[in-house]
Scaffold this active site. Structure first.
Site, PDB file in Angstrom:
ATOM      1  N   GLU A  94      -3.694   6.535  20.476  1.00 38.87           N
ATOM      2  CA  GLU A  94      -3.997   7.645  19.578  1.00 38.87           C
ATOM      3  C   GLU A  94      -3.616   7.252  18.149  1.00 38.87           C
ATOM      4  O   GLU A  94      -2.708   6.452  17.934  1.00 38.87           O
ATOM      5  CB  GLU A  94      -3.222   8.899  19.996  1.00 38.87           C
ATOM      6  CG  GLU A  94      -3.757   9.503  21.274  1.00 38.87           C
ATOM      7  CD  GLU A  94      -3.206  10.897  21.556  1.00 38.87           C
ATOM      8  OE1 GLU A  94      -3.991  11.759  21.961  1.00 38.87           O
ATOM      9  OE2 GLU A  94      -1.994  11.122  21.376  1.00 38.87           O
ATOM     10  N   CYS A 112      -1.550   7.376  10.447  1.00 37.76           N
ATOM     11  CA  CYS A 112      -0.397   6.998  11.266  1.00 37.76           C
ATOM     12  C   CYS A 112      -0.894   5.985  12.303  1.00 37.76           C
ATOM     13  O   CYS A 112      -1.628   6.333  13.225  1.00 37.76           O
ATOM     14  CB  CYS A 112       0.185   8.249  11.909  1.00 37.76           C
ATOM     15  SG  CYS A 112       1.664   7.911  12.859  1.00 37.76           S
ATOM     16  N   CYS A 119       5.017   2.014  24.840  1.00 40.79           N
ATOM     17  CA  CYS A 119       6.244   1.520  24.199  1.00 40.79           C
ATOM     18  C   CYS A 119       7.307   1.242  25.247  1.00 40.79           C
ATOM     19  O   CYS A 119       7.480   2.030  26.177  1.00 40.79           O
ATOM     20  CB  CYS A 119       6.764   2.543  23.191  1.00 40.79           C
ATOM     21  SG  CYS A 119       8.046   1.878  22.113  1.00 40.79           S
ATOM     22  N   CYS A 123      12.943   5.475  24.098  1.00 40.04           N
ATOM     23  CA  CYS A 123      13.618   6.608  23.433  1.00 40.04           C
ATOM     24  C   CYS A 123      13.386   7.876  24.259  1.00 40.04           C
ATOM     25  O   CYS A 123      12.261   8.190  24.629  1.00 40.04           O
ATOM     26  CB  CYS A 123      13.099   6.791  22.006  1.00 40.04           C
ATOM     27  SG  CYS A 123      13.421   5.365  20.957  1.00 40.04           S
ATOM     28  N   CYS A 126      10.738  10.742  23.135  1.00 41.93           N
ATOM     29  CA  CYS A 126       9.427  10.366  22.588  1.00 41.93           C
ATOM     30  C   CYS A 126       8.352  10.278  23.674  1.00 41.93           C
ATOM     31  O   CYS A 126       8.552   9.645  24.712  1.00 41.93           O
ATOM     32  CB  CYS A 126       9.567   9.025  21.866  1.00 41.93           C
ATOM     33  SG  CYS A 126       8.032   8.466  21.127  1.00 41.93           S
ATOM     34  N   GLY A 170       4.069   2.754  19.848  1.00 41.30           N
ATOM     35  CA  GLY A 170       4.572   1.388  19.931  1.00 41.30           C
ATOM     36  C   GLY A 170       5.654   1.051  18.927  1.00 41.30           C
ATOM     37  O   GLY A 170       5.967   1.826  18.028  1.00 41.30           O
ATOM     38  N   GLU A 171       6.261  -0.113  19.114  1.00 44.26           N
ATOM     39  CA  GLU A 171       7.312  -0.610  18.231  1.00 44.26           C
ATOM     40  C   GLU A 171       6.719  -1.776  17.419  1.00 44.26           C
ATOM     41  O   GLU A 171       6.535  -2.878  17.969  1.00 44.26           O
ATOM     42  CB  GLU A 171       8.531  -1.045  19.068  1.00 44.26           C
ATOM     43  CG  GLU A 171       9.611  -1.780  18.302  1.00 44.26           C
ATOM     44  CD  GLU A 171      10.017  -1.102  16.993  1.00 44.26           C
ATOM     45  OE1 GLU A 171      10.306   0.096  16.982  1.00 44.26           O
ATOM     46  OE2 GLU A 171      10.035  -1.790  15.959  1.00 44.26           O
ATOM     47  N   SER A 202       7.716   1.632  10.372  1.00 46.35           N
ATOM     48  CA  SER A 202       8.863   2.319  10.956  1.00 46.35           C
ATOM     49  C   SER A 202       9.305   1.590  12.223  1.00 46.35           C
ATOM     50  O   SER A 202       8.481   1.179  13.036  1.00 46.35           O
ATOM     51  CB  SER A 202       8.455   3.758  11.300  1.00 46.35           C
ATOM     52  OG  SER A 202       9.531   4.434  11.910  1.00 46.35           O
ATOM     53  N   SER A 225      14.326   4.447  12.332  1.00 46.35           N
ATOM     54  CA  SER A 225      14.571   5.639  13.146  1.00 46.35           C
ATOM     55  C   SER A 225      16.030   5.595  13.574  1.00 46.35           C
ATOM     56  O   SER A 225      16.379   4.868  14.494  1.00 46.35           O
ATOM     57  CB  SER A 225      13.659   5.628  14.379  1.00 46.35           C
ATOM     58  OG  SER A 225      12.317   5.619  13.955  1.00 46.35           O
ATOM     59  N   HIS A 227      18.530   8.584  13.877  1.00 52.71           N
ATOM     60  CA  HIS A 227      18.721   9.726  14.792  1.00 52.71           C
ATOM     61  C   HIS A 227      20.161   9.973  15.260  1.00 52.71           C
ATOM     62  O   HIS A 227      20.425  10.978  15.923  1.00 52.71           O
ATOM     63  CB  HIS A 227      17.812   9.622  16.034  1.00 52.71           C
ATOM     64  CG  HIS A 227      16.356   9.460  15.713  1.00 52.71           C
ATOM     65  ND1 HIS A 227      15.736  10.113  14.683  1.00 52.71           N
ATOM     66  CD2 HIS A 227      15.390   8.687  16.276  1.00 52.71           C
ATOM     67  CE1 HIS A 227      14.458   9.775  14.642  1.00 52.71           C
ATOM     68  NE2 HIS A 227      14.229   8.897  15.585  1.00 52.71           N
ATOM     69  N   ASN A 301      10.070  17.465  17.396  1.00 50.13           N
ATOM     70  CA  ASN A 301       8.879  18.016  18.030  1.00 50.13           C
ATOM     71  C   ASN A 301       9.112  18.140  19.522  1.00 50.13           C
ATOM     72  O   ASN A 301       9.662  17.237  20.143  1.00 50.13           O
ATOM     73  CB  ASN A 301       7.681  17.113  17.756  1.00 50.13           C
ATOM     74  CG  ASN A 301       7.358  17.127  16.284  1.00 50.13           C
ATOM     75  OD1 ASN A 301       7.118  18.180  15.722  1.00 50.13           O
ATOM     76  ND2 ASN A 301       7.400  15.967  15.655  1.00 50.13           N
ATOM     77  N   CYS A 344       5.152  13.532  15.009  1.00 48.74           N
ATOM     78  CA  CYS A 344       6.021  12.409  15.369  1.00 48.74           C
ATOM     79  C   CYS A 344       6.411  12.453  16.828  1.00 48.74           C
ATOM     80  O   CYS A 344       6.861  13.479  17.337  1.00 48.74           O
ATOM     81  CB  CYS A 344       7.321  12.471  14.567  1.00 48.74           C
ATOM     82  SG  CYS A 344       7.112  12.049  12.871  1.00 48.74           S
TER      83      CYS A 344
HETATM   84  N1  SAH Z   1       8.780   2.633  17.286  1.00 48.50           N
HETATM   85  C1  SAH Z   1       8.791   2.958  15.880  1.00 48.50           C
HETATM   86  C2  SAH Z   1       7.522   3.603  15.462  1.00 48.50           C
HETATM   87  C3  SAH Z   1       7.251   4.965  16.092  1.00 48.50           C
HETATM   88  S1  SAH Z   1       7.500   6.078  14.820  1.00 48.50           S
HETATM   89  C4  SAH Z   1      10.012   3.783  15.571  1.00 48.50           C
HETATM   90  O1  SAH Z   1      10.739   4.124  16.491  1.00 48.50           O
HETATM   91  O2  SAH Z   1      10.291   4.028  14.401  1.00 48.50           O
HETATM   92  C5  SAH Z   1       7.662   7.559  15.509  1.00 48.50           C
HETATM   93  C6  SAH Z   1       8.779   8.338  14.836  1.00 48.50           C
HETATM   94  O3  SAH Z   1       8.852   9.600  15.460  1.00 48.50           O
HETATM   95  C7  SAH Z   1      10.115   7.656  15.042  1.00 48.50           C
HETATM   96  O4  SAH Z   1      10.975   7.909  13.973  1.00 48.50           O
HETATM   97  C8  SAH Z   1      10.591   8.365  16.276  1.00 48.50           C
HETATM   98  O5  SAH Z   1      11.951   8.215  16.475  1.00 48.50           O
HETATM   99  C9  SAH Z   1      10.145   9.769  15.956  1.00 48.50           C
HETATM  100  N2  SAH Z   1      10.083  10.663  17.118  1.00 48.50           N
HETATM  101  C10 SAH Z   1       9.862  10.328  18.396  1.00 48.50           C
HETATM  102  N3  SAH Z   1       9.889  11.433  19.172  1.00 48.50           N
HETATM  103  C11 SAH Z   1      10.124  12.474  18.351  1.00 48.50           C
HETATM  104  C12 SAH Z   1      10.251  13.874  18.554  1.00 48.50           C
HETATM  105  N4  SAH Z   1      10.123  14.413  19.768  1.00 48.50           N
HETATM  106  N5  SAH Z   1      10.470  14.630  17.483  1.00 48.50           N
HETATM  107  C13 SAH Z   1      10.574  14.093  16.244  1.00 48.50           C
HETATM  108  N6  SAH Z   1      10.463  12.774  15.988  1.00 48.50           N
HETATM  109  C14 SAH Z   1      10.245  11.983  17.035  1.00 48.50           C
END
Ligand code: SAH
Length: 354
Positions: A94, A112, A119, A123, A126, A170-171, A202, A225, A227, A301, A344
């Site tokens: 997507e 985006c 991935c 996490c 996610c 993905g990463e 990111s 990221s 968190h 989210n 996100c």
């Molecule tokens: N793998 C990379 C790129 C993905 S970016 C990374 O981790 O940065 C997606 C972003 O959305 C990241 O910052 C991730 O941590 C964040 N994300 C993932 N799940 C989320 C959620 N449920 N609510 C808000 N942000 C989220």
């Protein structure tokens, strides 16, 4: 996997070098670059300024393909769109498109970008992590995805994409070589010509790869990221973070900032009762104090499959106020596209839903 060379994955220099090896004139490389980088061509047959003989030679060693657009969704308020794409091997990704308007961001249209079809970072919060079996996208596939998003943006009345955030599925740092190539292609003035300073990558961490990126000599923005401000919580939320400490990650981020002159952005999604307490805000403030950092607070989210709930508005505001007591800049990200699951951490393959 197709053993032939993907013409959309090659830079202009590489294409010009390849042509004589295939028995074509070097300048044909420029023409092919234009076709591959500007438009949605999906086969060598469509290159109308090449002779049948040249196409035949090209076809023996190379290919051009384009993903199928399976589904397009537009948010009710029109500020976000989401595409579901399928590649020749049926892998799906997507891609989201965000439309911004207003004085400070007039006509900004951000794509985006996904870099893998799932991935492996795991996490807990996610949606993309639900697809552990995934593959890297090639540079050509990353570019084709952006071309399709650009076309969609134009179809929806915008002037085309202005910014890219590699924050889709993905990463990106696990697919570093193809990501780097895709940046060169998308940045080329004869391609989509997207400025390096309009691109952000990111990552969930990976200090070694962050240092490699710093040495590319590019002007790309880096977002991390984070968190959580302590190793124990971060490793519980992001299992891939167990391989290194926050200190090692911040050392690499500082190196990136010092080498490129680009300010690093730290993303912090706020999850109710997990990482949103006053104490967490103070730890985060202390950790990033004086680093010249930008902190992006993301209202989390919802993901039905997990128990993670978003923090409420007042908690986010209080968290942000506490952070502003430190020498950091704080922004609260306006989340978009929730009604079409394009926000996100909400991107996935949606194999079953279609
Ligand atoms: N793998 C990379 C790129 C993905 S970016 C990374 O981790 O940065 C997606 C972003 O959305 C990241 O910052 C991730 O941590 C964040 N994300 C993932 N799940 C989320 C959620 N449920 N609510 C808000 N942000 C989220």
């Amino acid at each position: 996997m197709n053993q032939k060379i993907d013409l959309r994955s090659l830079t202009r220099t590489k294409l010009k070098k390849l042509m004589p090896q295939l028995g074509l004139a070097a300048f044909r490389g420029e023409q092919i670059f234009d076709w591959a980088q500007k438009g949605a061509v999906s086969s060598i047959d469509e290159l109308t300024n090449l002779s049948a003989a040249d196409k035949f030679k090209l076809d023996a060693a190379c290919f051009l393909s384009f993903p199928a657009l399976i589904k397009k969704e537009v948010a009710a308020n029109g500020d976000t769109a989401k595409l579901l794409l399928e590649f020749a091997d049926r892998e799906r990704i997507e891609t989201a498109i965000m439309f911004y308007s207003g004085k400070s961001s007039r006509d900004r249209v951000t794509c985006c970008v996904s870099t893998q079809s799932g991935c492996v970072m795991g996490c807990k919060f996610c949606a993309t992590a639900l697809y552990k079996k995934c593959r890297n996208l090639t540079a050509g596939e990353i570019v084709a995805q952006v071309q399709l998003a650009d076309k969609t943006a134009k179809d929806l009345g915008a002037n085309g994409l202005t910014n890219l955030v590699y924050m889709g599925m993905g990463e990106p740092l696990l697919n570093l070589a193809e990501v780097k190539k895709s940046l060169e292609l998308l940045n080329d003035e004869r391609g989509l010509n997207i400025g390096q300073r309009k691109i952000t990558i990111s990552t969930c961490g990976l200090p070694e790869q962050i240092r490699q990126m710093a040495d590319w000599g590019m002007q790309i923005h880096l977002a991390i990221s984070l968190h959580a401000a302590n190793d124990e919580l971060r490793q519980a939320l992001m299992p891939a973070a167990s391989r290194y400490s926050i200190k090692e990650l911040l050392d690499a981020a500082d190196y990136y900032q010092a080498t490129t002159g680009r300010r690093v952005c730290y993303e912090y999604a706020l999850f109710k009762g997990i990482n949103d307490r006053s104490e967490a805000a103070r730890s985060l403030g202390k950790l990033l104090d004086g680093r010249g950092a930008l902190i992006n607070l993301i209202p989390a989210n919802p993901l039905p499959e997990t128990g993670f709930m978003p923090s409420d508005g007042d908690t986010i505001k209080r968290f942000s106020q506490l952070l502003s007591l430190y020498n950091v800049e704080v922004q609260i990200r306006q989340e978009r596209g929730r009604d079409i699951n394009a926000a996100c951490g909400q991107l996935r393959k949606r194999d079953l839903e279609v």
